[in-house]
Design a protein around this motif. Structure first.
Motif, PDB file in Angstrom:
ATOM      1  N   ASP A  54       1.632  -1.612   0.105  1.00  0.00           N
ATOM      2  CA  ASP A  54      -0.008   0.024   0.616  1.00  0.00           C
ATOM      3  C   ASP A  54       0.974   0.678   0.043  1.00  0.00           C
ATOM      4  OD1 ASP A  54       1.213  -0.186   2.553  1.00  0.00           O
ATOM      5  OD2 ASP A  54      -0.763  -0.170   3.683  1.00  0.00           O
ATOM      6  N   HIS A  55       2.225   0.978  -0.333  1.00  0.00           N
ATOM      7  CA  HIS A  55       3.005   2.137  -0.409  1.00  0.00           C
ATOM      8  C   HIS A  55       4.000   2.375  -1.820  1.00  0.00           C
ATOM      9  CE1 HIS A  55       5.468   5.762   0.890  1.00  0.00           C
ATOM     10  NE2 HIS A  55       6.127   5.295   0.859  1.00  0.00           N
ATOM     11  N   VAL A  56       4.747   2.202  -1.726  1.00  0.00           N
ATOM     12  CA  VAL A  56       5.798   1.619  -2.995  1.00  0.00           C
ATOM     13  C   VAL A  56       6.264   0.349  -2.879  1.00  0.00           C
ATOM     14  CG1 VAL A  56       6.348   4.379  -2.586  1.00  0.00           C
ATOM     15  CG2 VAL A  56       8.271   2.388  -1.309  1.00  0.00           C
ATOM     16  N   ALA A  57       6.849   0.149  -4.330  1.00  0.00           N
ATOM     17  CA  ALA A  57       7.590  -0.966  -4.929  1.00  0.00           C
ATOM     18  C   ALA A  57       8.636  -1.552  -4.203  1.00  0.00           C
ATOM     19  CB  ALA A  57       7.444  -0.973  -6.158  1.00  0.00           C
ATOM     20  N   MET A  58       8.859  -2.202  -4.336  1.00  0.00           N
ATOM     21  CA  MET A  58      10.545  -2.109  -3.604  1.00  0.00           C
ATOM     22  C   MET A  58      11.507  -2.357  -4.992  1.00  0.00           C
ATOM     23  SD  MET A  58      12.706  -5.576  -1.827  1.00  0.00           S
ATOM     24  CE  MET A  58      11.857  -5.098   0.053  1.00  0.00           C
ATOM     25  N   ARG A  59      12.512  -1.644  -5.106  1.00  0.00           N
ATOM     26  CA  ARG A  59      13.790  -1.328  -6.186  1.00  0.00           C
ATOM     27  C   ARG A  59      14.389  -3.294  -6.486  1.00  0.00           C
ATOM     28  NH1 ARG A  59      15.114   2.406  -8.916  1.00  0.00           N
ATOM     29  NH2 ARG A  59      17.084   2.176  -9.250  1.00  0.00           N
ATOM     30  N   LEU A  60      14.606  -3.759  -7.646  1.00  0.00           N
ATOM     31  CA  LEU A  60      14.823  -5.194  -7.466  1.00  0.00           C
ATOM     32  C   LEU A  60      16.464  -5.325  -8.021  1.00  0.00           C
ATOM     33  CD1 LEU A  60      11.793  -6.747  -9.191  1.00  0.00           C
ATOM     34  CD2 LEU A  60      12.401  -6.365  -7.369  1.00  0.00           C
ATOM     35  N   ASP A  61      17.290  -3.618  -8.127  1.00  0.00           N
ATOM     36  CA  ASP A  61      18.302  -3.481  -8.651  1.00  0.00           C
ATOM     37  C   ASP A  61      19.382  -4.948  -8.053  1.00  0.00           C
ATOM     38  OD1 ASP A  61      17.013  -1.139  -8.665  1.00  0.00           O
ATOM     39  OD2 ASP A  61      18.337  -0.860 -10.438  1.00  0.00           O
ATOM     40  N   ASN A  62      19.270  -4.540  -7.023  1.00  0.00           N
ATOM     41  CA  ASN A  62      20.124  -5.463  -5.501  1.00  0.00           C
ATOM     42  C   ASN A  62      19.914  -6.903  -4.810  1.00  0.00           C
ATOM     43  OD1 ASN A  62      21.768  -3.292  -5.573  1.00  0.00           O
ATOM     44  ND2 ASN A  62      20.386  -2.195  -4.383  1.00  0.00           N
ATOM     45  N   ILE A  63      18.750  -7.114  -5.581  1.00  0.00           N
ATOM     46  CA  ILE A  63      17.969  -8.620  -5.369  1.00  0.00           C
ATOM     47  C   ILE A  63      19.288  -9.672  -6.031  1.00  0.00           C
ATOM     48  CG2 ILE A  63      17.197 -10.428  -5.899  1.00  0.00           C
ATOM     49  CD1 ILE A  63      15.226  -8.521  -4.184  1.00  0.00           C
ATOM     50  N   VAL A  64      19.846 -10.544  -4.595  1.00  0.00           N
ATOM     51  CA  VAL A  64      20.767 -12.089  -4.109  1.00  0.00           C
ATOM     52  C   VAL A  64      19.859 -12.574  -4.136  1.00  0.00           C
ATOM     53  CG1 VAL A  64      22.996 -12.480  -3.743  1.00  0.00           C
ATOM     54  CG2 VAL A  64      22.118  -9.927  -3.754  1.00  0.00           C
ATOM     55  N   ILE A  65      19.792 -14.065  -5.184  1.00  0.00           N
ATOM     56  CA  ILE A  65      19.410 -15.113  -4.878  1.00  0.00           C
ATOM     57  C   ILE A  65      21.111 -16.106  -4.448  1.00  0.00           C
ATOM     58  CG2 ILE A  65      18.439 -17.022  -5.064  1.00  0.00           C
ATOM     59  CD1 ILE A  65      16.393 -14.668  -6.924  1.00  0.00           C
ATOM     60  N   THR A  66      20.924 -16.169  -3.517  1.00  0.00           N
ATOM     61  CA  THR A  66      22.378 -17.684  -3.063  1.00  0.00           C
ATOM     62  C   THR A  66      21.637 -19.318  -3.278  1.00  0.00           C
ATOM     63  OG1 THR A  66      23.105 -15.883  -2.231  1.00  0.00           O
ATOM     64  CG2 THR A  66      23.689 -17.680  -1.639  1.00  0.00           C
ATOM     65  N   ALA A  67      22.154 -19.653  -3.693  1.00  0.00           N
ATOM     66  CA  ALA A  67      22.073 -21.358  -3.867  1.00  0.00           C
ATOM     67  C   ALA A  67      22.559 -21.684  -2.993  1.00  0.00           C
ATOM     68  CB  ALA A  67      21.970 -22.052  -4.810  1.00  0.00           C
ATOM     69  N   ILE A  99      17.191 -15.242  -0.448  1.00  0.00           N
ATOM     70  CA  ILE A  99      17.196 -14.550  -1.094  1.00  0.00           C
ATOM     71  C   ILE A  99      16.970 -13.157  -0.765  1.00  0.00           C
ATOM     72  CG2 ILE A  99      15.414 -13.875  -2.991  1.00  0.00           C
ATOM     73  CD1 ILE A  99      14.056 -16.740  -2.486  1.00  0.00           C
ATOM     74  N   ALA A 100      17.906 -12.233  -1.249  1.00  0.00           N
ATOM     75  CA  ALA A 100      17.900 -11.037  -0.697  1.00  0.00           C
ATOM     76  C   ALA A 100      17.798 -10.095  -1.407  1.00  0.00           C
ATOM     77  CB  ALA A 100      18.983 -11.585   0.182  1.00  0.00           C
ATOM     78  N   ASN A 101      17.343  -8.989  -0.330  1.00  0.00           N
ATOM     79  CA  ASN A 101      17.893  -7.757  -1.429  1.00  0.00           C
ATOM     80  C   ASN A 101      19.263  -6.890  -0.732  1.00  0.00           C
ATOM     81  OD1 ASN A 101      17.661  -5.047  -2.554  1.00  0.00           O
ATOM     82  ND2 ASN A 101      15.223  -4.638  -1.947  1.00  0.00           N
ATOM     83  N   THR A 102      20.039  -6.775  -0.748  1.00  0.00           N
ATOM     84  CA  THR A 102      21.193  -5.909  -0.105  1.00  0.00           C
ATOM     85  C   THR A 102      21.516  -4.526  -0.762  1.00  0.00           C
ATOM     86  OG1 THR A 102      22.415  -7.177  -1.561  1.00  0.00           O
ATOM     87  CG2 THR A 102      22.176  -8.559   0.038  1.00  0.00           C
ATOM     88  N   GLY A 103      21.780  -4.141   0.427  1.00  0.00           N
ATOM     89  CA  GLY A 103      21.658  -2.024   0.398  1.00  0.00           C
ATOM     90  C   GLY A 103      22.817  -2.120   0.831  1.00  0.00           C
ATOM     91  N   GLY A 104      23.527  -1.266   0.342  1.00  0.00           N
ATOM     92  CA  GLY A 104      25.309  -0.288   1.099  1.00  0.00           C
ATOM     93  C   GLY A 104      25.515   0.995   0.656  1.00  0.00           C
TER      94      GLY A 104
END
Length: 282
Positions: A54-67, A99-104
Motif C-alpha cells: 500500500d506504499h511503494v514497490a521495492m526496487r529489484l536492482d540489488n536482489i541476490v539469490i544464493t543457492a 533470497i535477499a535485497n541488499t543495500g549499502g
C-alpha cells in the motif's frame, strides 16, 4: 461511511508509532517446496501494513539469490508496478535458498554557501530546502564534491539486508556473509512451528551482536487493531529465542549503529536487517 471513518481514526489513534512506519519485505509464494525443477514467485514491497502492498514497490536492482551450493543468481521475470514488485526463483538444487535485497553505500548532506549542489549531470544545480545530498557516494565523491566551505556536513554509511528463505526438499545449512548485520540460524528458518521455541543468532561483521532489540510482527495487520508485536533482545552470544504464538508469516526487524565505517569521512555506520519467516501449524 461516517462510522467507518470514525472507526479507522480510532484504530490509528491506538496503534503504536512502529505500526505506522514503512516496512520492507520479501514474501515467497511458498517457503517449502519439493521437486527437481520447481519455482516460487516472490512479492517485494515497502508498505504500512503487513503484508499488504500500500506504499511503494521495492526496487529489484540489488536482489541476490544464493543457492544451497553458495552460487548466486539473478531473479527471473522481474516486474515492478506501482505498489509492489514481483520476480520468480527457479529452485534447481535441493536445499535452502537465501533470497535477499541488499543495500549499502555512503551518503552525505550539507548546507552550501552558494546554494548550489552537484546535479545529476555533473553540473551545479540549485539547492533544495534541506540543502545538498549525495547518495551511494564513493570516498572520492565525498572528498571532491563537498565544497571546502560547506556547513553542517554529515556523512554516514549504511548496510541493509531484507531477506527470506525457501527450501527445496530437505533443509540445508544457511551460510553467513560475514558483513553487516545478519541472521545466523540456530533453528532452521524453514523449520518453524506454532507453539514451539526457535533460537536464532545475530551477527555484525561475523561476530555475535549482543544487546540488540528485535521486533517481530505477524502478518495480516490490516485485519486487526493491535500489532501484537513480540520484542526480544539478544544475549551476550548474540542469540535470542521466540515462541511462536500461532501460524503465519512473520516480519522480523532489527538495527544498530557503530563507528566501523569504510571511509574516514563517515563517523557512523547504520546497519539494518529484516526477514520474513513462515511459521507452520503443528
Amino acid at each position: 461511511m461516517k462510522r467507518h471513518t470514525l472507526a479507522l481514526a480510532a484504530a490509528l489513534f491506538v496503534l503504536p508509532l512502529s505500526a505506522l512506519a514503512h516496512k520492507q519485505w520479501l514474501v515467497p509464494s511458498s517457503t517449502v517446496v519439493a521437486g527437481k525443477d520447481v519455482w516460487v514467485t516472490v512479492d517485494a514491497a515497502v508498505s504500512n501494513q503487513l503484508y499488504y502492498p500500500d506504499h511503494v514497490a521495492m526496487r529489484l536492482d540489488n536482489i541476490v539469490i544464493t543457492a544451497p551450493d553458495g552460487s548466486t543468481h539473478a531473479p527471473q521475470n522481474p516486474a515492478t508496478g506501482k505498489y509492489r514488485s514481483v520476480f520468480d526463483v527457479q529452485l534447481q538444487q535441493q536445499g535452502t535458498y537465501r533470497i535477499a535485497n541488499t543495500g549499502g553505500g555512503v551518503s552525505a548532506s550539507w548546507e552550501a554557501a552558494d546554494k548550489l549542489c552537484p546535479g545529476p549531470d555533473g553540473k551545479p544545480a540549485p539547492a533544495g530546502p534541506r540543502g545538498c545530498f549525495l547518495r551511494n557516494a564513493s570516498a572520492d565523491d565525498i572528498a571532491n564534491k563537498i565544497p571546502k566551505n560547506a556547513q553542517n556536513v554529515k556523512v554516514s554509511e549504511g548496510i541493509s539486508r531484507v531477506e527470506t528463505f525457501v527450501t527445496n526438499g530437505s533443509t540445508s545449512n544457511v551460510a553467513t556473509i560475514g558483513k553487516g548485520l545478519e541472521l545466523a540460524p540456530v533453528t532452521h528458518p524453514n523449520d518453524l512451528f506454532a507453539g514451539e521455541e526457535a533460537t536464532f543468532k545475530l551477527l555484525v561483521d561475523g561476530k555475535p551482536a549482543a544487546g540488540l532489540e528485535i521486533e517481530i510482527v505477524r502478518g495480516g495487520t490490516r485485519y486487526r487493531n493491535a500489532q501484537d508485536e513480540i520484542t526480544v533482545t539478544t544475549d551476550a552470544n548474540g542469540e535470542f529465542k521466540v515462541n511462536w504464538p500461532e501460524a503465519g508469516m512473520y516480519w522480523l526487524e532489527t538495527s544498530t549503529t557503530d563507528d566501523k565505517t569504510s571511509v574516514p569521512q563517515a563517523k557512523q555506520r547504520r546497519l539494518s536487517y529484516v526477514a520474513t519467516l513462515e511459521v507452520l501449524p503443528q
